[in-house]
Design an enzyme around this catalytic site. Structure first.
Site, PDB file in Angstrom:
ATOM      1  N   LYS A 204      20.495  -8.869 -12.288  1.00 18.04           N
ATOM      2  CA  LYS A 204      20.983  -8.870 -13.668  1.00 18.04           C
ATOM      3  C   LYS A 204      19.866  -9.423 -14.543  1.00 18.04           C
ATOM      4  O   LYS A 204      19.430 -10.563 -14.348  1.00 18.04           O
ATOM      5  CB  LYS A 204      22.228  -9.741 -13.770  1.00 18.04           C
ATOM      6  N   LYS A 262      21.839  -4.336 -13.474  1.00 21.24           N
ATOM      7  CA  LYS A 262      22.356  -4.404 -14.846  1.00 21.24           C
ATOM      8  C   LYS A 262      21.266  -4.883 -15.783  1.00 21.24           C
ATOM      9  O   LYS A 262      20.625  -5.885 -15.458  1.00 21.24           O
ATOM     10  CB  LYS A 262      23.546  -5.374 -14.863  1.00 21.24           C
TER      11      LYS A 262
HETATM   12 ZN   LIG Z   1      28.328 -15.074 -17.422  1.00 17.19          ZN
END
Ligand SMILES: [Zn+2]
Length: 341
Positions: A204, A262
């Site tokens: 992420k 992501k």
């Molecule tokens: Zn978070």
């Protein structure tokens, strides 16, 4: 002119030929629909920066998921906005909190639906970070900036167990604390939820594509003494691909059943690398900023929204994503199945 002449165009002449040699297919089963749960009843708050996305009370969320299910969406992922926020994010692991309530209602009313839950602290902490802050633990304001990794782990594990108890099919930790997959796996196993898989947000990236989401989840970091301004100390540097492989390897080693990259489109190289190196299913999260950009351009008449959305999600699949989390899930499922609601 060389002979025999190479002519890839031979296989593109008709739609039947193109479909015969098509390498990637996008189907409704590949899509996961993110939904935002808020307290109350009959609440449908439009999220300004994400046209078509709403904060929904549980009753409305169930109706929304039902509509999606009928259009072909088989999976949702839930984010919760609690009644109250505090320094320790206690709403996150409340067994009767907003997410457990939403999960129970969904499992009862839409039994065929796969219900995933986002496991993180940022929607529940008053400072908006994905874990507890060192300063809040030590009591001294501002001396030791940052999120306390190890103090956050047991809270995330409690949150995941609360979601599993409510009936969540998959828990998805998005916090990026080190060691959280192992902590969550251990707690799930010890409490009798050994069959609940973990989808880890393994890679992420910290960046600017999450702005609209933070409106929807009300989770932007607050400004204040002792509160880090951004999440760069725990989310990944967008410049790093090899480090992403290390993050994925750690999460898989700790017991992640599936891993996520992501955002999606600017990071499709990472999706491909993960796909080539690891055997677990790979997800891509087409995030709020990516969604908002398509919406905004379409509103101006600059692009064809349906075609761009379909192409975007297809390309996520081609890059290696087994499934895609997207705010377009219901709309695109409708386009793919021909059912528009
Ligand atoms: Zn978070």
């Amino acid at each position: 002119m060389p002979f025999p002449q190479e002519r890839p165009r031979r296989l593109r002449r008709t739609e039947a030929l193109r479909s015969l040699v098509r390498e990637t297919v996008l189907s409704p089963g590949d899509l996961v629909w993110p939904l935002f749960a808020v307290p109350g009843t009959r609440v449908r708050n439009a999220v300004k920066s994400m046209p078509g996305v709403f904060q929904l009370s549980v009753d409305e969320l169930v109706a929304e998921a039902q509509g999606g299910f009928e259009a072909g969406v088989r999976s949702v992922i839930l984010f919760g906005v609690p009644e109250e926020k505090d320094a320790l994010g206690s709403g996150a692991y409340d067994a009767d909190g907003i997410i457990p309530r939403a999960v129970r209602a969904l499992k009862q009313r839409v039994p065929g639906l796969v219900v995933m839950t986002d496991v993180c602290m940022c929607e529940y902490t008053d400072h908006g970070h994905c874990g507890v802050l060192k300063a809040s633990k030590a009591g001294g304001p501002g001396q030791d900036l940052g999120v306390d990794n190890d103090a956050t782990l047991p809270l995330l594990a409690k949150e995941a167990v609360a979601h599993a108890q409510a009936g969540a099919d998959i828990v998805a930790p998005s916090d990026m604390m080190d060691g959280r997959v192992a902590a969550i796996r251990r707690s799930l196993d010890e409490t009798g939820y050994g069959d609940v898989p973990i989808l880890s947000y393994a890679a992420k990236f910290a960046g600017a594509f999450y702005g609209p989401f933070r409106d929807a989840a009300e989770s932007a970091p607050r400004e204040g003494p002792g509160i880090p301004r951004d999440r760069k100390a725990y989310q990944m540097d967008p410049a790093n691909a090899r480090e992403a492989m290390r993050e994925v390897a750690l999460d898989v080693g700790e017991g992640a059943d599936m891993v996520m990259v992501k955002p999606a489109v600017p990071y499709l190289d990472i999706v491909r690398m993960v796909k080539d190196r690891f055997e677990v299913p790979v997800a891509a999260y087409h995030v709020s900023g990516e969604y908002a950009m398509i919406k905004a351009a379409a509103e101006r008449g600059w692009i064809d929204e349906d075609r761009v959305a379909l192409e975007t999600l297809l390309c996520c699949r081609r890059a290696g994503a087994d499934f895609v989390l997207t705010y377009y899930a219901k709309h695109v499922a409708g386009l793919l199945t021909g059912i528009r609601r």
